[in-house]
Design an enzyme around this catalytic site. Structure first.
Site, PDB file in Angstrom:
ATOM      1  N   LYS A  89     -11.980  13.749  35.347  1.00  0.00           N
ATOM      2  CA  LYS A  89     -12.074  14.484  34.082  1.00  0.00           C
ATOM      3  C   LYS A  89     -13.506  14.970  33.869  1.00  0.00           C
ATOM      4  O   LYS A  89     -14.468  14.215  34.056  1.00  0.00           O
ATOM      5  CB  LYS A  89     -11.644  13.583  32.928  1.00  0.00           C
ATOM      6  CG  LYS A  89     -11.614  14.262  31.560  1.00  0.00           C
ATOM      7  CD  LYS A  89     -11.140  13.279  30.496  1.00  0.00           C
ATOM      8  CE  LYS A  89     -11.093  13.902  29.122  1.00  0.00           C
ATOM      9  NZ  LYS A  89     -10.601  12.954  28.092  1.00  0.00           N
ATOM     10  N   SER A 144      -6.947  14.596  25.409  1.00  0.00           N
ATOM     11  CA  SER A 144      -7.919  15.527  25.954  1.00  0.00           C
ATOM     12  C   SER A 144      -7.942  15.577  27.484  1.00  0.00           C
ATOM     13  O   SER A 144      -8.532  16.487  28.074  1.00  0.00           O
ATOM     14  CB  SER A 144      -9.317  15.156  25.458  1.00  0.00           C
ATOM     15  OG  SER A 144      -9.667  13.839  25.863  1.00  0.00           O
ATOM     16  N   SER A 185      -5.955   9.985  24.335  1.00  0.00           N
ATOM     17  CA  SER A 185      -6.177  11.036  25.334  1.00  0.00           C
ATOM     18  C   SER A 185      -5.782  10.692  26.758  1.00  0.00           C
ATOM     19  O   SER A 185      -5.898  11.528  27.645  1.00  0.00           O
ATOM     20  CB  SER A 185      -7.645  11.479  25.305  1.00  0.00           C
ATOM     21  OG  SER A 185      -7.945  12.094  24.082  1.00  0.00           O
TER      22      SER A 185
END
Length: 412
Positions: free
Chosen positions: A62, A131, A155
């Site tokens: 990420k 996210s 997330s």
């Protein structure tokens, strides 16, 4: 999807070389990435390491996690072209276990509200969640077998539910957050996505050098407490159906299942999660707000503008509630082995304007306990819905084993 466990078995038996496994990953990315948009950076020349339990395993990181070989831009214009000098410890843990870092996956700006253009592989008209949008989507699309994400509210677990993959948000600080852009130091947690529960368990075990996290071939029937989280509001029909289906499947497979009402102090902790999160976020983003206010992502900027009146006294009171709630939850978890609850209100919302509602995730992030998403059913439109298995703080092996039990029960 690509099973990490299956790849490991084939590589260890000599059926597949580590290099061939990475080549297969690159081919899958070449075939689908332009459609899904799960990555912001790719290593087109990635090669397999030849030693370690994760050799031949391609991993996506990420893009709020520092990498020395790729920029870390955090989905935000303020950090465009930002190149860290060093890998975050979680990235180094993967490399030391033999993994190949294939690229950086998309993140909502600063891992907050402003969405990415990443599509849900199960239905392109719907959000993949956030996210950790790119990490969940890349695993769900079969591009990579393992990906790192982060969770401050929901997330990791929510996008896993929306995309139909397994994921773990481990116990707080089992994985270090050094080198990860901070939103809230009390809440931020690094997590993993994989095709199935055993896959994320193998990834986490290799990263932490904790073999006890590997799910055994046979798992004992757990005592399960179902928590509906009525204090968070009613779920959508697909969310309620998923929780019911998982509970019934587990009971048929031999688990003891009963509904549990959590103490009021735990419900109060759900209510004060935003107090903790936003108070710390104002400090975490103090430089960005002072020096680049106009360039801040608009949804996050608005959220911080609305919460700028938070006081230290309110924060201290919220942290006191947090401590007492954690103690109360630990007592509840002496009565059962794990809790079973909702991963999301329902299936992924249509469109990309929102990444979905984290209301069923945020309590457990604040409690610091391990949470595992188990894909449970497929709703209208081919959209997956998952459930969450939760164990006590530090009982990540128990959470993974029980989640695997539920996963197997649903297949039966």
């Amino acid at each position: 999807m690509i099973s990490l466990a299956d790849l490991q078995r084939r590589i260890e038996s000599g059926e597949l070389s580590a290099d061939a496994a990475i080549t297969q990953t690159r081919d899958a990315i070449a075939a689908q990435e332009k459609t899904i948009g799960a990555f912001v950076r790719l290593d087109e020349k990635a090669r397999a390491q030849q030693a370690g339990p994760l050799r031949g395993i391609a991993v996506g990181i990420k893009d709020i996690i520092d990498t020395a070989d790729f920029p870390t831009e955090m989905g935000a214009a303020i950090y465009r072209g930002h190149q860290p000098r060093a890998d975050a410890p979680v990235v180094m843990a993967l490399k030391q276990a033999g993994a190949t870092i294939i690229g950086k996956t998309t993140t909502t700006a600063f891992a907050a509200n402003d969405p990415t253009p990443t599509l849900n592989p199960r239905n392109h008209a719907h959000t993949p969640g956030g996210s950790s949008s790119g990490s969940a989507a890349a695993v769900a699309a079969g591009l990579i077998p393992l990906a790192l994400g982060t969770q401050t509210g929901g997330s990791v677990i929510r996008p896993a539910s929306f995309c139909g993959v397994a994921a773990i948000k481990p116990s707080y600080r089992l994985l270090p957050t050094v080198g990860v852009k901070c939103f809230s130091w009390t809440l931020d947690t690094v997590g993993l996505f994989g095709a199935g529960v055993r896959d994320v368990a193998l990834g986490l075990a290799a990263m932490t050098r904790r073999p006890e996290l590997v799910v055994p071939s046979k798992t004992a029937a757990p005592r399960i407490g179902v928590v509906t989280q009525a204090f968070a509001g009613a779920p959508e029909p697909s969310g309620a159906a998923a929780l019911q289906a998982a509970a019934r499947a587990a009971e048929r497979a031999g688990a003891t299942v009963r509904e549990i009402a959590v103490p009021e102090i735990v419900a109060e902790a759900w209510r004060i999660h935003p107090v903790v999160q936003e108070f710390e976020a104002h400090q975490s983003f103090a430089w960005e707000l002072a020096e680049h206010y106009d360039a801040m992502p608009p949804l996050l900027r608005g959220r911080l503008d609305e919460s700028k009146g938070g006081t230290p006294a309110e924060y201290d009171a919220a942290m006191d509630v947090t401590l007492r709630a954690r103690q109360a939850l630990a007592a509840v978890l002496t009565e059962v082995d794990v809790l079973l609850t909702l991963s999301a209100p329902g299936a992924a919302p249509e469109g990309l304007a929102s990444t979905g509602d984290p209301r069923y995730n945020r309590l457990w992030t604040l409690m610091g306990v391990p949470c595992v998403n188990v894909p449970t059913l497929v709703a209208e439109g081919g959209l997956p819905v998952g459930v969450t298995v939760i164990a006590g703080f530090g009982d990540d092996a128990k959470a993974l084993a029980a989640a695997s039990f539920v996963e197997d029960a649903l297949k039966g």
